[in-house]
Design a protein around this motif. Structure first.
Motif, PDB file in Angstrom:
ATOM      1  N   ILE A 258      -3.706  -7.594   0.343  1.00 34.46           N
ATOM      2  CA  ILE A 258      -4.735  -7.176  -0.633  1.00 34.46           C
ATOM      3  C   ILE A 258      -6.135  -7.339  -0.029  1.00 34.46           C
ATOM      4  O   ILE A 258      -7.031  -6.549  -0.304  1.00 34.46           O
ATOM      5  CB  ILE A 258      -4.631  -7.888  -2.014  1.00 34.46           C
ATOM      6  CG1 ILE A 258      -4.866  -9.388  -1.924  1.00 34.46           C
ATOM      7  CG2 ILE A 258      -3.332  -7.543  -2.726  1.00 34.46           C
ATOM      8  CD1 ILE A 258      -5.033 -10.063  -3.295  1.00 34.46           C
ATOM      9  N   TYR A 295      -2.081  -1.058  -5.874  1.00 31.83           N
ATOM     10  CA  TYR A 295      -2.638  -2.212  -6.582  1.00 31.83           C
ATOM     11  C   TYR A 295      -3.621  -1.824  -7.697  1.00 31.83           C
ATOM     12  O   TYR A 295      -4.397  -2.657  -8.164  1.00 31.83           O
ATOM     13  CB  TYR A 295      -3.326  -3.161  -5.593  1.00 31.83           C
ATOM     14  CG  TYR A 295      -2.359  -3.867  -4.689  1.00 31.83           C
ATOM     15  CD1 TYR A 295      -1.611  -4.946  -5.172  1.00 31.83           C
ATOM     16  CD2 TYR A 295      -2.156  -3.454  -3.383  1.00 31.83           C
ATOM     17  CE1 TYR A 295      -0.700  -5.596  -4.351  1.00 31.83           C
ATOM     18  CE2 TYR A 295      -1.248  -4.102  -2.556  1.00 31.83           C
ATOM     19  CZ  TYR A 295      -0.522  -5.172  -3.051  1.00 31.83           C
ATOM     20  OH  TYR A 295       0.379  -5.807  -2.249  1.00 31.83           O
ATOM     21  N   ILE A 337      -9.059  -7.198  -5.967  1.00 31.04           N
ATOM     22  CA  ILE A 337      -7.670  -7.147  -6.422  1.00 31.04           C
ATOM     23  C   ILE A 337      -7.291  -8.569  -6.815  1.00 31.04           C
ATOM     24  O   ILE A 337      -7.532  -9.512  -6.050  1.00 31.04           O
ATOM     25  CB  ILE A 337      -6.723  -6.624  -5.320  1.00 31.04           C
ATOM     26  CG1 ILE A 337      -7.091  -5.183  -4.939  1.00 31.04           C
ATOM     27  CG2 ILE A 337      -5.259  -6.690  -5.795  1.00 31.04           C
ATOM     28  CD1 ILE A 337      -6.239  -4.617  -3.785  1.00 31.04           C
TER      29      ILE A 337
END
Ligand code: CO
Ligand code: CO
Length: 371
Positions: A258, A295, A337
């Motif tokens: 991420i 995501y 995220i």
């Protein structure tokens, strides 16, 4: 910039008021009033009001004890001071509207700033006036920064970055989020920030970083954690607002992933910025990177917000803000995220739109480095 820009700003405001069909703008203490006049008043139980209207000098209704603040102004004013005797206040407000010919028509107020306290005095003093939302006129003015404002913002970014570098040696296992935030505040002042910070730093370790607006806790740092820090400095009333995310050691593969995605999204946002592109399009460019990586549902806020005398102001880098960018606008790009219970990554930069594209006031490394 030489001297002060306040008179010029007031004249620009007058033109915008005409465009918005407003007779005047009524402001209480805050960033709008200080932008137009350089005056700072505390927001307290004694109402202070500035009235700005074309073809006349600014009008102030204020406590007598605050009159001294007007002495050094470089422009003339019309003043309506009131004494400590509260029963005289309504009449003073009424005099201000009647003696300046503003007792009719439309007067703008700033809904997110004006309090019921001031509004009640206004409505009682000028019962024929329509008090309406004047935010648009004020925002149109403040949204474009001049060279002096840009310099202050660059300085505020430099100070924030230096302040972090200075406390870096303190970041060792065992230090708590609160201790680190406190050290950062001290360091911001050492590096030259003005006293009024834009906000208290966010320092979040490990799973706390999954909450974008976490308040620092007593959680201590250990060897395998994410460290998310969001902080800023103030120079001449102008803010910086930066976020970086680090790690303290080996890390869960997905958190590394991420971090990689957020960094690409941040870069996509900075590369999209140029005059003419809409705020919503910048948001789209950033969001697409995160959505395409799977995501999307964990990017739970807009891409950014305008930055200047306020930590959140126009324009908003969001799907519903279709403002076309112009050189001189300043805002953040801050994709993130957040994986609940595990951790989050955000990378926030302060961006200036230039004729050629953009410049980032902030330039600390963006990858997920080991602290
Ligand atoms: Co921030
Ligand atoms: Co921000």
């Amino acid at each position: 910039m030489k001297k002060n820009p306040h008179l010029k700003r007031q004249q620009q405001l007058h033109r915008l008021l005409k465009r918005e069909k407003l007779n005047a703008l009524a402001l209480n203490p805050g960033p709008d009033l200080s932008y137009l006049t350089g005056l700072d008043f505390h927001l307290m139980e004694r109402p202070v009001l500035g009235l700005f209207s074309p073809k006349q000098d600014p009008v102030f209704v204020l406590p007598e004890l605050e009159m001294g603040k007007l002495a050094d102004l470089s422009f003339p004013t019309q003043t309506f001071p009131y004494s400590e005797d509260r029963s005289t206040w309504p009449q003073t407000f009424q005099d201000a509207f009647q003696q300046t010919g503003l007792q009719r028509g439309r007067v703008g107020v700033i809904p997110r700033r004006l309090r019921v306290l001031e509004l009640q005095f206004l409505e009682a003093a000028a019962s024929s006036v329509d008090f309406v939302d004047g935010q648009k006129a004020m925002s149109a003015l403040r949204i474009l920064k001049d060279q002096h404002e840009i310099k202050s913002m660059q300085k505020a970014a430099n100070i924030a970055q230096q302040a972090f570098q200075a406390i870096r040696p303190l970041i060792k296992p065992g230090i708590t989020e609160k201790e680190m935030a406190a050290a950062l505040v001290g360091s911001l002042y050492d590096a030259g920030s003005d006293p009024g910070l834009p906000f208290f730093p966010i320092v979040s370790f490990g799973s706390n970083s999954a909450n974008p607006h976490a308040a620092p806790t007593d959680r201590p740092l250990d060897e395998t954690q994410i460290v998310l820090i969001d902080w800023g400095a103030t120079v001449d009333g102008y803010y910086s607002d930066i976020t970086r995310t680090w790690r303290t050691g080996n890390m869960d593969k997905e958190l590394l992933e991420i971090a990689r995605v957020v960094q690409i999204a941040n870069q996509a946002g900075r590369e999209a910025v140029q005059p003419g592109i809409l705020c919503s399009e910048v948001d789209r460019c950033v969001r697409e990177v995160i959505e395409n990586s799977g995501y999307g549902e964990y990017f739970i806020h807009r891409t950014g917000h305008g930055l200047g005398r306020e930590a959140h102001e126009e324009p908003y880098i969001a799907s519903d803000d279709h403002t076309p960018l112009k050189a001189g606008m300043t805002f953040t790009i801050e994709p993130g995220i957040y994986l609940p219970g595990r951790g989050g990554v955000r990378i926030e930069d302060d961006i200036l739109v230039t004729e050629e594209g953009c410049r980032s006031f902030t330039d600390l490394p963006r990858e997920l480095r080991v602290l």
